[in-house]
Structure formats: C-alpha cells, structure tokens
Design a protein around this motif. Structure first.
Motif, mmCIF file in Angstrom:
data_model
loop_
_atom_site.group_PDB
_atom_site.id
_atom_site.type_symbol
_atom_site.label_atom_id
_atom_site.label_comp_id
_atom_site.label_asym_id
_atom_site.label_seq_id
_atom_site.Cartn_x
_atom_site.Cartn_y
_atom_site.Cartn_z
ATOM 1 N N HIS A 104 0.821 -1.215 0.000
ATOM 2 C CA HIS A 104 0.000 0.000 0.000
ATOM 3 C C HIS A 104 0.852 1.261 0.000
ATOM 4 O O HIS A 104 0.319 2.366 -0.005
ATOM 5 C CB HIS A 104 -0.938 -0.001 1.207
ATOM 6 C CG HIS A 104 -2.064 -0.949 1.069
ATOM 7 N ND1 HIS A 104 -3.219 -0.647 0.390
ATOM 8 C CD2 HIS A 104 -2.198 -2.232 1.494
ATOM 9 C CE1 HIS A 104 -4.040 -1.681 0.424
ATOM 10 N NE2 HIS A 104 -3.443 -2.654 1.085
ATOM 11 N N ARG A 151 -2.932 -1.136 -6.868
ATOM 12 C CA ARG A 151 -3.512 0.168 -7.242
ATOM 13 C C ARG A 151 -4.602 -0.001 -8.295
ATOM 14 O O ARG A 151 -5.617 0.703 -8.267
ATOM 15 C CB ARG A 151 -2.404 1.101 -7.744
ATOM 16 C CG ARG A 151 -1.512 1.650 -6.638
ATOM 17 C CD ARG A 151 -0.702 2.842 -7.107
ATOM 18 N NE ARG A 151 0.308 2.462 -8.092
ATOM 19 C CZ ARG A 151 1.538 2.059 -7.799
ATOM 20 N NH1 ARG A 151 1.906 1.946 -6.529
ATOM 21 N NH2 ARG A 151 2.393 1.747 -8.751
ATOM 22 N N GLU A 172 -7.746 -1.195 -6.619
ATOM 23 C CA GLU A 172 -8.377 -0.086 -5.903
ATOM 24 C C GLU A 172 -9.135 0.831 -6.869
ATOM 25 O O GLU A 172 -10.222 1.321 -6.551
ATOM 26 C CB GLU A 172 -7.326 0.707 -5.131
ATOM 27 C CG GLU A 172 -6.742 -0.056 -3.935
ATOM 28 C CD GLU A 172 -5.517 0.624 -3.347
ATOM 29 O OE1 GLU A 172 -4.918 1.478 -4.048
ATOM 30 O OE2 GLU A 172 -5.148 0.295 -2.201
ATOM 31 N N ARG A 173 -8.568 1.071 -8.064
ATOM 32 C CA ARG A 173 -9.218 1.936 -9.050
ATOM 33 C C ARG A 173 -10.474 1.297 -9.644
ATOM 34 O O ARG A 173 -11.403 1.993 -10.045
ATOM 35 C CB ARG A 173 -8.254 2.265 -10.192
ATOM 36 C CG ARG A 173 -7.140 3.227 -9.826
ATOM 37 C CD ARG A 173 -6.348 3.588 -11.074
ATOM 38 N NE ARG A 173 -7.186 4.278 -12.050
ATOM 39 C CZ ARG A 173 -6.830 4.502 -13.312
ATOM 40 N NH1 ARG A 173 -5.655 4.079 -13.752
ATOM 41 N NH2 ARG A 173 -7.636 5.138 -14.131
ATOM 42 N N SER A 208 -13.522 0.927 -1.802
ATOM 43 C CA SER A 208 -12.780 -0.281 -1.450
ATOM 44 C C SER A 208 -11.932 -0.008 -0.215
ATOM 45 O O SER A 208 -11.406 1.081 -0.026
ATOM 46 C CB SER A 208 -11.885 -0.720 -2.613
ATOM 47 O OG SER A 208 -11.029 0.327 -3.017
ATOM 48 N N ASN A 209 -11.800 -1.023 0.628
ATOM 49 C CA ASN A 209 -10.978 -0.886 1.831
ATOM 50 C C ASN A 209 -9.713 -1.720 1.674
ATOM 51 O O ASN A 209 -9.625 -2.600 0.805
ATOM 52 C CB ASN A 209 -11.762 -1.300 3.074
ATOM 53 C CG ASN A 209 -12.338 -2.704 2.942
ATOM 54 O OD1 ASN A 209 -11.588 -3.671 2.874
ATOM 55 N ND2 ASN A 209 -13.668 -2.808 2.904
ATOM 56 N N ALA A 210 -8.741 -1.427 2.526
ATOM 57 C CA ALA A 210 -7.439 -2.097 2.418
ATOM 58 C C ALA A 210 -7.575 -3.604 2.579
ATOM 59 O O ALA A 210 -6.927 -4.371 1.869
ATOM 60 C CB ALA A 210 -6.489 -1.529 3.477
ATOM 61 N N THR A 253 -9.216 -5.153 -0.723
ATOM 62 C CA THR A 253 -8.303 -5.181 -1.870
ATOM 63 C C THR A 253 -7.188 -6.187 -1.654
ATOM 64 O O THR A 253 -6.749 -6.851 -2.603
ATOM 65 C CB THR A 253 -7.712 -3.786 -2.134
ATOM 66 O OG1 THR A 253 -7.120 -3.275 -0.935
ATOM 67 C CG2 THR A 253 -8.768 -2.827 -2.629
#
Length: 538
Positions: free
Chosen positions: A18, A270, A273-274, A279-281, A284
């Motif tokens: 991250h 990434r 996430e896009r 979305s949360n850590a 993902t």
C-alpha cells in the motif's frame, strides 16, 4: 524465522503493497503463508457471495472500463456491416457492378466476397500478433497501438478509387481489428468481479449492434445519393472512434491479472483499488491474494506462456472449446445479419425498404443484447447457448421452407421477418454468450494467446463461409435467397451437437475452480455438479 518474526514480515509485506514504492514479492508466498491463503479464501468466498446488482454497485468503474474496451469492437462491426451495405447501394452498384439480364446492377460475387474477406484476412494476422504483443506491453498499450494503426489505415479505404484498392484498404484495417477482438473479452473478464463476467463480456455483442446501427442509419441517409459520397461519407465516419478511445484507454487501469503475471504487485493493487468503489485495504488485499493464488498455481504448470502451450496437456481441451465457440458464430444465422440489407433485397424488398428494415433490424439487435445481460444472471452459459442454437435451427428451417413454396408478397415479407427474428435470437443468446464462454474457458496464464488463436479459428471458418453466403444470395451466383436457411440450419445442428457433448458450464466458477475442473478432466456435462472446496490447490 520465529512466528513473531513471520507475523512482522507479513505486516511489512501488506503495508509495503500500500506504499508508494514498487514492491515485488514472490507469488509463492501466497501458497506458503497461512495469512495470505486465508485472505485468498476470503476473497474468493466474497466474490461467490456477491450478486449481479451488488457487484455493479461495488465495481462501477470496472463496468465502465470493461465497456470502453469492448467498444473498440464497434470499429470491426462498423466496417463489416458497411461492406454488406455497400453492395446494396445503388450508386456503388452502378459504379463498380455489372448489369444483369433484368437490367439491374450487381456487384459480382468475387468482389462481394473479397470486400468481406479482406478485412478478415487482415484480422487473422492481427489476432496472432495480439497475444505476444499483449504479453509484452499489456492490454492498454497494445490497444492504443492498434487504435493508432486504425486511424492510419482508414485513409486507404477513404481515398480508394477502385474495388482493388478498397479491398487492400480493408485488409490493412483488419490488422488492428484482430488486436481489438483478441484483447477486449480478455480484459473485460479480468477486471470485473465473478458475477459481472457474463454481462460485461456480453457487451462485445452490443458493440457489434451499435456499429450496425450507425452503419444502417448512415447508409439509409445516403443511399439516395447518386455520387461517390454515398459510400465515402460512411467510410469517413470511422474516424469518429479511434482518437477518443485512445484518450480513454490511456487513463484506464491495466488488468491486475496481467500486472501480477509480470510481477508488479504494487501496481496490481492500485489497479484493484481503481476498479472498485469505496474499497478498503482489507478487501483489496483479499482480492490480490486470491489473484496471486491462481497465478502461482498456474505458474507451477508452466513457465513463460507460448503459442505451443495452448496445444499441450489440459490446455488443448480449453483451446479447442474456445476455437469451437468462436467458429460457431458463423454457422447459426449470423451471416444473414451481416448481409441483412442485401438479404432483404434478395427476399423481394425494394432497395429503400431494405435499408429501412436493416435499420430496424440493427436496433432490435441492440435490444436483444441488453436482454442478454439478465439472461446471463438467470441461466447458465451452456443453457443459453443450447437453447439459442435450437431456436435458430427451427427458424432457419422455416425460412428455407418459406423460400421453397411458390413466391408471393406474403412469402417475401415472411422471409424478411424471419431474417430479423433470426438476427434477434443470435444477438440475445449465441452472440453474447459465446464471448463470455471464450473469456472464461482459457487459463489466466494463456488468456491473451487463447483469445487470439480462438478468433483466428473464427476467421478460418468465416472466410469461406462469407464466399458461400455471397454466392447463395447473389443473382450471378447460386441465387437461392431464403433457401440458404437450409444450409445455415444444417451447420447450426452441428454447433448444437458439438456444444451438447463438449461445452462445460462455467457460471459462478472462479478461475481457480475452472483450472481444477479442467485439470481433473471432468466431463463437460458434470462441470456444474462438481463441488470444488475453496481450500483446494491443484
């Protein structure tokens, strides 16, 4: 390493992914680490638990980017349908045709088939180039390269002053088509959640319908012109698409599956996430672990992918299914849709009404494509394909019967209506579901190569079928008009029998589950009932 050290290492790994720095970690860690494997289990279970509408709400951006990539198919569709309309344009017929015994003008069969076949020959080259180039550059940059080529090659067709030069222009335009059709279903299937794979890959057929609507409207608007602009203006309309699509695809995220296969985990994260919203850590990370797990399992089966891998071991079966699905699109009435205007004319319609009917036909195909989305959610891929094929076999045989009895105005209109219905059924069932099956059947490791080779099988089947279709309809050829229903009905029977015995059901199957089912050599008709545990690695 102690358990505390291992826990610290795992924490650093997740935090590193991250961070803004590029972190590459061996995929094998996902199989060796209980934490990452639990993440992979949770990620796969979450995908299985999501419904269609829930997936749309959680991944609207993935839907958008999938649709944009699939929209590149509009350019192949546009040109294919444009050629079908050229041979029915009165001005084009008088410029390049021959006069028949009844005083009408017709484009000779050899030139008709050449116009249709040239682009397919170019695309045949393109699909073989697409796989290696995509493995090297990724889906985005490969598609951008193809769009640049498309912009350049349109010039040849637009300024052509003979059928020979027009055919050459179509051949060059076909090369980027091959890139589009090879990459679009693969990219769309890789960026959306499990529940959306069917609907999003089905938008490929909708792009075909959008292309046909634009062509039908343009040629209907210009068919009364008596000069060269009746076909040059529709040709120029092709320039509408490439540049805006280049800009959109440039800002699109790359497929996280492709990035993982290249060892770029931070970029893959990434991208994930896009593609989602809110979305949360944790979510993902679970999705990333699920993808890593599949990539690593497949990696153990082979190294750097090559075309030869498609024909080795269990991948041979997957490649054959992909090729059969692609090739079968030419055998169940689709070629009637591709030459709809000309078919309507040969069925006894006036030129003006044939163009009007073609526009109606194209719009109805768009409606059928939209209806295919809920169908993919309600029914299995195998079910939709078999019932769609069976329906078109029946309709094609009825078409042949209508053309065999003494001809009147009523039989002419019946043939035209049956042509519309056959196109509608294809656009709602066989057409879109074929792309879904193709995208799901190949392994992740070989997907870019598999979709390219599968599409090559489509062109191998289509090129002679185009000549046959043109010959059957043309008064200077077979001149059998609606009796072609017997021919396409017979080929559709072959498609039905092949699918019944060899087409597996992959609805609600993750890519890991599909790998296991093929590796176990499960018979096609038992795919749906076979249970695969989330913890199994094969």
């Amino acid at each position: 390493m102690s358990s505390d050290d291992n826990a610290a290492h795992m924490k650093e790994t997740k935090e590193g992914l991250h961070s803004d720095h590029h972190v590459d970690i061996l995929h094998a860690e996902v199989l060796a680490s209980s934490d990452l494997m639990n993440d992979a289990f949770d990620g796969e279970n979450h995908e299985h638990s999501q419904g269609l509408w829930q997936s749309v709400k959680s991944h609207p951006w993935a839907c958008l980017w999938a649709f944009i990539m699939c929209f590149t198919i509009v350019m192949e569709s546009f040109d294919m349908f444009l050629n079908g309309n050229f041979v029915a344009l009165p001005a084009f017929q008088r410029r390049y045709g021959v006069e028949t015994a009844d005083g009408k003008w017709e484009i000779e069969t050899k030139w008709q088939s050449s116009l249709f076949q040239a682009g397919q020959c170019g695309a045949f080259v393109g699909v073989f180039l697409a796989g290696p180039v995509t493995n090297r550059l990724g889906y985005r940059w490969t598609t951008i390269l193809a769009l640049v080529m498309m912009n350049a090659t349109i010039f040849i067709s637009f300024f052509a002053n003979s059928l020979t030069l027009l055919v050459i222009g179509q051949a060059f335009e076909g090369v980027p088509w091959g890139f589009f059709i090879a990459n679009a279903p693969a990219y769309a299937s890789e960026i959306v959640p499990l529940a959306l794979r069917g609907a999003c890959t089905a938008t490929l057929q909708m792009s075909w319908s959008i292309g046909s609507i634009i062509v039908a409207a343009a040629t209907y608007g210009y068919n009364k012109r008596d000069d060269e602009w009746s076909w040059r203006v529709p040709l120029a309309l092709q320039w509408i698409f490439p540049t805006p699509l280049m800009i959109l695809i440039f800002i699109a995220p790359e497929s996280p599956w492709w990035l993982l296969r290249r060892g770029k985990k931070a970029q893959a994260l990434r991208s994930i996430e896009r593609l989602g919203s809110n979305s949360n850590a944790e979510g993902t990370q679970q999705t990333l672990a699920m993808m890593e797990r599949t990539v690593e399992i497949e990696k153990k089966l082979g190294g750097e992918p090559s075309l030869l891998d498609l024909f080795k071991g269990v991948d041979r079966r997957r490649t054959i299914i992909t090729c059969l699905m692609y090739a079968s699109q030419n055998f169940a009435g689709n070629l009637i849709a591709n030459q709809a205007t000309y078919f309507f004319e040969q069925a006894g319609m006036t030129s003006e009404f044939a163009f009007q009917l073609n526009l109606i036909n194209s719009c109805l195909q768009f409606v059928a494509n939209a209806l295919s989305w809920p169908l993919t959610a309600w029914f299995g891929r195998r079910t939709i394909y078999l019932w769609g094929t069976a329906t078109n076999i029946t309709l094609l045989m009825i078409l042949g019967i209508c053309a065999s009895i003494p001809q009147t105005n009523s039989t002419n209109y019946a043939q035209a209506c049956l042509g519309v219905i056959i196109s509608f059924v294809f656009a709602g069932t066989l057409g879109p579901i074929s792309y879904t099956i193709i995208a799901e059947t190949s392994s992740v490791r070989l997907r870019a190569l598999s979709t390219g080779v599968g599409r090559a099988a489509y062109y191998v089947a289509e090129i002679p079928m185009i000549y046959l279709a043109s010959w059957m309809l043309n008064p200077t050829g077979g001149n059998i008009a609606g009796k072609c229903g017997y021919v396409w009905g017979g080929t559709a029977v072959v498609c039905f029998v092949s699918a019944y015995f060899f087409l597996p059901e992959l609805k609600h199957r993750s890519y890991r589950e599909a790998d296991i089912l093929f590796n176990r050599k499960v018979p096609a008709r038992k795919f749906k009932s076979t249970v695969i545990d989330v913890r199994e690695n094969e």
